[in-house]
Design a protein around this motif. Structure first.
Motif, PDB file in Angstrom:
ATOM      1  N   GLU A  20      -0.206  -1.652   4.016  1.00 43.54           N
ATOM      2  CA  GLU A  20      -0.037  -0.510   4.909  1.00 43.54           C
ATOM      3  C   GLU A  20      -1.349  -0.179   5.605  1.00 43.54           C
ATOM      4  OE1 GLU A  20       1.212   4.249   4.828  1.00 43.54           O
ATOM      5  OE2 GLU A  20       1.551   2.995   3.058  1.00 43.54           O
ATOM      6  N   TYR A  21      -1.248   0.098   6.908  1.00 41.94           N
ATOM      7  CA  TYR A  21      -2.417   0.413   7.721  1.00 41.94           C
ATOM      8  C   TYR A  21      -2.219   1.737   8.449  1.00 41.94           C
ATOM      9  CZ  TYR A  21      -3.467  -4.589   7.192  1.00 41.94           C
ATOM     10  OH  TYR A  21      -3.730  -5.831   6.691  1.00 41.94           O
ATOM     11  N   GLY A  71       3.795 -17.410  16.388  1.00 49.69           N
ATOM     12  CA  GLY A  71       5.151 -17.183  15.916  1.00 49.69           C
ATOM     13  C   GLY A  71       5.593 -15.737  16.009  1.00 49.69           C
ATOM     14  N   LEU A  72       6.822 -15.491  15.581  1.00 49.73           N
ATOM     15  CA  LEU A  72       7.405 -14.156  15.641  1.00 49.73           C
ATOM     16  C   LEU A  72       6.723 -13.245  14.620  1.00 49.73           C
ATOM     17  CD1 LEU A  72       9.793 -12.648  17.094  1.00 49.73           C
ATOM     18  CD2 LEU A  72      11.126 -13.109  15.021  1.00 49.73           C
ATOM     19  N   ALA A  73       6.432 -12.018  15.038  1.00 47.91           N
ATOM     20  CA  ALA A  73       5.792 -11.045  14.151  1.00 47.91           C
ATOM     21  C   ALA A  73       6.389  -9.668  14.416  1.00 47.91           C
ATOM     22  CB  ALA A  73       4.287 -11.016  14.380  1.00 47.91           C
ATOM     23  N   LYS A  74       6.369  -8.829  13.366  1.00 48.99           N
ATOM     24  CA  LYS A  74       6.900  -7.469  13.519  1.00 48.99           C
ATOM     25  C   LYS A  74       6.325  -6.577  12.437  1.00 48.99           C
ATOM     26  CE  LYS A  74      10.957  -8.040  10.532  1.00 48.99           C
ATOM     27  NZ  LYS A  74      12.419  -7.865  10.403  1.00 48.99           N
ATOM     28  N   PHE A  75       6.460  -5.265  12.652  1.00 50.45           N
ATOM     29  CA  PHE A  75       6.105  -4.295  11.631  1.00 50.45           C
ATOM     30  C   PHE A  75       7.343  -4.030  10.774  1.00 50.45           C
ATOM     31  CE2 PHE A  75       2.937  -2.714  14.907  1.00 50.45           C
ATOM     32  CZ  PHE A  75       1.844  -3.299  14.281  1.00 50.45           C
ATOM     33  N   GLU A  76       7.172  -4.075   9.461  1.00 54.38           N
ATOM     34  CA  GLU A  76       8.279  -3.764   8.564  1.00 54.38           C
ATOM     35  C   GLU A  76       8.655  -2.289   8.679  1.00 54.38           C
ATOM     36  OE1 GLU A  76       9.985  -5.981   6.801  1.00 54.38           O
ATOM     37  OE2 GLU A  76       8.705  -7.584   7.587  1.00 54.38           O
ATOM     38  N   THR A  77       7.644  -1.434   8.747  1.00 52.72           N
ATOM     39  CA  THR A  77       7.862  -0.010   9.007  1.00 52.72           C
ATOM     40  C   THR A  77       6.837   0.449  10.032  1.00 52.72           C
ATOM     41  OG1 THR A  77       6.364   0.755   7.253  1.00 52.72           O
ATOM     42  CG2 THR A  77       8.658   0.380   6.643  1.00 52.72           C
ATOM     43  N   LEU A  78       7.193   1.463  10.786  1.00 53.97           N
ATOM     44  CA  LEU A  78       6.315   1.997  11.828  1.00 53.97           C
ATOM     45  C   LEU A  78       6.626   3.491  11.960  1.00 53.97           C
ATOM     46  CD1 LEU A  78       5.731   0.348  15.330  1.00 53.97           C
ATOM     47  CD2 LEU A  78       5.589   2.787  14.925  1.00 53.97           C
ATOM     48  N   LYS A  79       5.663   4.334  11.571  1.00 46.12           N
ATOM     49  CA  LYS A  79       5.886   5.780  11.587  1.00 46.12           C
ATOM     50  C   LYS A  79       4.777   6.480  12.366  1.00 46.12           C
ATOM     51  CE  LYS A  79       8.144   5.724   7.057  1.00 46.12           C
ATOM     52  NZ  LYS A  79       8.095   6.231   5.658  1.00 46.12           N
ATOM     53  N   TYR A  80       5.173   7.423  13.209  1.00 44.84           N
ATOM     54  CA  TYR A  80       4.212   8.204  13.982  1.00 44.84           C
ATOM     55  C   TYR A  80       3.531   9.227  13.069  1.00 44.84           C
ATOM     56  CZ  TYR A  80       2.278  11.122  17.728  1.00 44.84           C
ATOM     57  OH  TYR A  80       1.433  11.832  18.548  1.00 44.84           O
ATOM     58  N   VAL A  82       1.709   1.729   9.713  1.00 46.41           N
ATOM     59  CA  VAL A  82       2.527   0.524   9.838  1.00 46.41           C
ATOM     60  C   VAL A  82       2.381  -0.321   8.579  1.00 46.41           C
ATOM     61  CG1 VAL A  82       2.223   0.518  12.343  1.00 46.41           C
ATOM     62  CG2 VAL A  82       0.695  -0.861  10.921  1.00 46.41           C
ATOM     63  N   THR A  83       3.403  -1.128   8.287  1.00 45.14           N
ATOM     64  CA  THR A  83       3.316  -2.052   7.154  1.00 45.14           C
ATOM     65  C   THR A  83       3.678  -3.462   7.599  1.00 45.14           C
ATOM     66  OG1 THR A  83       5.604  -1.646   6.456  1.00 45.14           O
ATOM     67  CG2 THR A  83       3.885  -0.277   5.457  1.00 45.14           C
ATOM     68  N   LEU A  84       3.040  -4.435   6.951  1.00 44.77           N
ATOM     69  CA  LEU A  84       3.294  -5.856   7.158  1.00 44.77           C
ATOM     70  C   LEU A  84       3.493  -6.507   5.805  1.00 44.77           C
ATOM     71  CD1 LEU A  84       0.448  -6.734   9.699  1.00 44.77           C
ATOM     72  CD2 LEU A  84       2.876  -6.659  10.235  1.00 44.77           C
ATOM     73  N   LYS A  85       4.180  -7.661   5.774  1.00 48.36           N
ATOM     74  CA  LYS A  85       4.351  -8.411   4.533  1.00 48.36           C
ATOM     75  C   LYS A  85       3.655  -9.764   4.593  1.00 48.36           C
ATOM     76  CE  LYS A  85       8.491  -6.266   2.656  1.00 48.36           C
ATOM     77  NZ  LYS A  85       9.860  -6.462   2.123  1.00 48.36           N
ATOM     78  N   GLU A  86       2.693  -9.863   5.494  1.00 49.23           N
ATOM     79  CA  GLU A  86       1.901 -11.086   5.605  1.00 49.23           C
ATOM     80  C   GLU A  86       0.528 -10.695   6.135  1.00 49.23           C
ATOM     81  OE1 GLU A  86       3.935 -13.623   8.319  1.00 49.23           O
ATOM     82  OE2 GLU A  86       3.992 -12.136   9.905  1.00 49.23           O
ATOM     83  N   GLY A  87      -0.398 -11.638   6.115  1.00 48.75           N
ATOM     84  CA  GLY A  87      -1.764 -11.310   6.509  1.00 48.75           C
ATOM     85  C   GLY A  87      -2.319 -12.240   7.566  1.00 48.75           C
ATOM     86  N   VAL A 100      -5.923  -0.918  20.222  1.00 45.31           N
ATOM     87  CA  VAL A 100      -6.203  -0.336  18.914  1.00 45.31           C
ATOM     88  C   VAL A 100      -7.659   0.124  18.899  1.00 45.31           C
ATOM     89  CG1 VAL A 100      -6.429  -0.774  16.438  1.00 45.31           C
ATOM     90  CG2 VAL A 100      -4.481  -1.711  17.707  1.00 45.31           C
ATOM     91  N   SER A 101      -7.868   1.420  18.661  1.00 48.35           N
ATOM     92  CA  SER A 101      -9.232   1.952  18.640  1.00 48.35           C
ATOM     93  C   SER A 101      -9.735   2.221  17.222  1.00 48.35           C
ATOM     94  CB  SER A 101      -9.313   3.242  19.461  1.00 48.35           C
ATOM     95  OG  SER A 101      -8.392   4.208  18.993  1.00 48.35           O
ATOM     96  N   ARG A 102      -8.841   2.228  16.234  1.00 47.39           N
ATOM     97  CA  ARG A 102      -9.238   2.421  14.836  1.00 47.39           C
ATOM     98  C   ARG A 102      -8.178   1.794  13.948  1.00 47.39           C
ATOM     99  NH1 ARG A 102     -11.777   6.865  12.021  1.00 47.39           N
ATOM    100  NH2 ARG A 102     -12.731   5.902  10.182  1.00 47.39           N
ATOM    101  N   LEU A 103      -8.619   1.066  12.910  1.00 44.92           N
ATOM    102  CA  LEU A 103      -7.671   0.405  12.016  1.00 44.92           C
ATOM    103  C   LEU A 103      -8.186   0.484  10.586  1.00 44.92           C
ATOM    104  CD1 LEU A 103      -5.050  -1.199  11.742  1.00 44.92           C
ATOM    105  CD2 LEU A 103      -6.341  -3.292  12.167  1.00 44.92           C
ATOM    106  N   ILE A 104      -7.364   1.051   9.689  1.00 45.55           N
ATOM    107  CA  ILE A 104      -7.757   1.268   8.302  1.00 45.55           C
ATOM    108  C   ILE A 104      -6.633   0.784   7.384  1.00 45.55           C
ATOM    109  CG2 ILE A 104      -8.553   2.951   6.597  1.00 45.55           C
ATOM    110  CD1 ILE A 104      -9.007   4.882   9.012  1.00 45.55           C
ATOM    111  N   ARG A 105      -6.939  -0.138   6.482  1.00 46.75           N
ATOM    112  CA  ARG A 105      -5.927  -0.508   5.478  1.00 46.75           C
ATOM    113  C   ARG A 105      -5.965   0.533   4.367  1.00 46.75           C
ATOM    114  NH1 ARG A 105      -6.484  -5.982   2.306  1.00 46.75           N
ATOM    115  NH2 ARG A 105      -5.535  -7.014   4.099  1.00 46.75           N
ATOM    116  N   VAL A 106      -4.804   1.128   4.075  1.00 51.47           N
ATOM    117  CA  VAL A 106      -4.754   2.218   3.095  1.00 51.47           C
ATOM    118  C   VAL A 106      -3.994   1.834   1.824  1.00 51.47           C
ATOM    119  CG1 VAL A 106      -4.974   4.007   4.850  1.00 51.47           C
ATOM    120  CG2 VAL A 106      -2.696   3.193   4.216  1.00 51.47           C
ATOM    121  N   ARG A 107      -3.299   0.690   1.834  1.00 49.87           N
ATOM    122  CA  ARG A 107      -2.512   0.321   0.652  1.00 49.87           C
ATOM    123  C   ARG A 107      -2.265  -1.182   0.627  1.00 49.87           C
ATOM    124  NH1 ARG A 107       2.848  -0.294  -0.093  1.00 49.87           N
ATOM    125  NH2 ARG A 107       3.349   0.565   1.951  1.00 49.87           N
ATOM    126  N   TYR A 108      -2.262  -1.752  -0.586  1.00 50.79           N
ATOM    127  CA  TYR A 108      -1.908  -3.158  -0.791  1.00 50.79           C
ATOM    128  C   TYR A 108      -0.905  -3.178  -1.932  1.00 50.79           C
ATOM    129  CZ  TYR A 108      -2.539  -8.236  -0.938  1.00 50.79           C
ATOM    130  OH  TYR A 108      -2.342  -9.599  -0.868  1.00 50.79           O
TER     131      TYR A 108
END
Length: 302
Positions: free
Chosen positions: A137-138, A163-172, A184-189, A205-213
């Motif tokens: 989660e980022y 290849g095809l990519a998407k966000f598993e979840t995306l919340k404002y 947002v969450t991803l299931k790959e890196g 993207v002006s700021r990106l923080i991973r908050v959960r693994y």
């Protein structure tokens, strides 16, 4: 007791077993000076080299699986050494004897947040493998006009160059003006995947923080550049997620309330590193010597 060569090298953090089998097939691994072949078994006491570099190995019984949560700041690179001399994520980690820290994936130089390290190379490689689908989660701040059509495309899938990519979840998560925060969450890196997904919609993207693994969250009290060792319960959660046996030992002192000593070590290491890398220590300016005439005037006033 012998083990398959690829298993020993995977435990040493040299890649997944399948990747190591490829290295062996291409003649890039040697044992006691002889080119290794698939099916070789070793004790771990041999002189094992990959691409000519000696590999430090340990028997399974000697290894205690340790996992660190590290709060990566922006500006650090996720490699052991950088040809440009930039600070790396390994610089501030605690020193080990007879083992080394293996990073679980990477964060690019402009991304901050949670980065895991472990002494178990097999655990690291399994955690990184897409088949285990461990979500990350980022918190991401974007600059630009965002509409619902863009968000739907990012949820359903966008074709990138790999290849095809998407966000598993995306919340404002709020914002003002042209700046908006999302979780947002991803299931790959994949490399820079979060940034590339947003850029595909012409949003920066002006700021990106991973908050959960997985279920491991970035500790709120962990300062940037600080680390904390995960307790046995969380270590075994990660091992179970990728099909590894539970670890029975831990080097974490679970009886130390709030781990005050560890927090103090973190803060000390952060201050020491910042003063060394950024050159924040200032040299004292020596007092200007007075001339004989100035000294005489001072005596007269007194």
């Amino acid at each position: 007791m012998t083990e398959k060569l690829q298993k020993v090298l995977a435990r040493a953090g040299k890649g997944s077993r399948r990747e190591i089998e490829e290295l062996i097939s291409h003649g890039r691994v040697s044992v006691n000076g002889q080119v290794a072949k698939l099916g070789d078994r070793v004790t771990g006491a041999e002189n094992i080299r990959v691409d000519g570099h000696v590999v430090e190995t340990q028997a399974p019984a000697e290894i205690v699986c340790q996992v660190l949560a590290y709060h990566k700041p922006e500006g650090e690179v996720s490699t052991r050494k950088d040809p440009e001399g930039r600070p790396t994520v390994f610089d501030r980690l605690p020193k080990l004897q007879g083992a080394r820290w293996v990073a679980v994936g990477r964060l690019d130089v402009n991304t901050s947040g949670l980065l895991l390290f472990t002494t178990d190379g097999e655990l690291a490689n399994r955690l990184m493998h897409p088949r285990h689908e461990i979500d990350r989660e980022y918190a991401v701040r974007v600059f630009g006009e965002v509409n619902e059509a863009m968000l739907q495309r990012l949820r359903k899938g966008v074709m990138l160059e790999d290849g095809l990519a998407k966000f598993e979840t995306l919340k404002y998560s709020g914002g003002e003006g042209m700046n908006h925060w999302f979780h947002v969450t991803l299931k790959e890196g994949r490399n820079r995947e979060v940034r590339r997904l947003w850029e595909s919609q012409e949003v920066q993207v002006s700021r990106l923080i991973r908050v959960r693994y997985g279920k491991i969250e970035l500790p709120r009290t962990l300062p940037r550049g600080g680390w904390a060792e995960l307790p046995l319960e969380q270590v075994n959660y990660l091992r179970k997620e990728v099909g590894l046996d539970a670890e029975e030992r831990s080097k974490v002192d679970v009886h130390a309330p709030e781990r005050y000593k560890q927090v103090a070590q973190i803060r000390k290491a952060v201050r020491k590193h910042n003063s060394r890398v950024k050159g924040t220590q200032k040299k004292e300016t020596p007092a200007r010597p007075r001339s004989p005439g100035q000294r005489q005037k001072r005596k007269t006033r007194m």
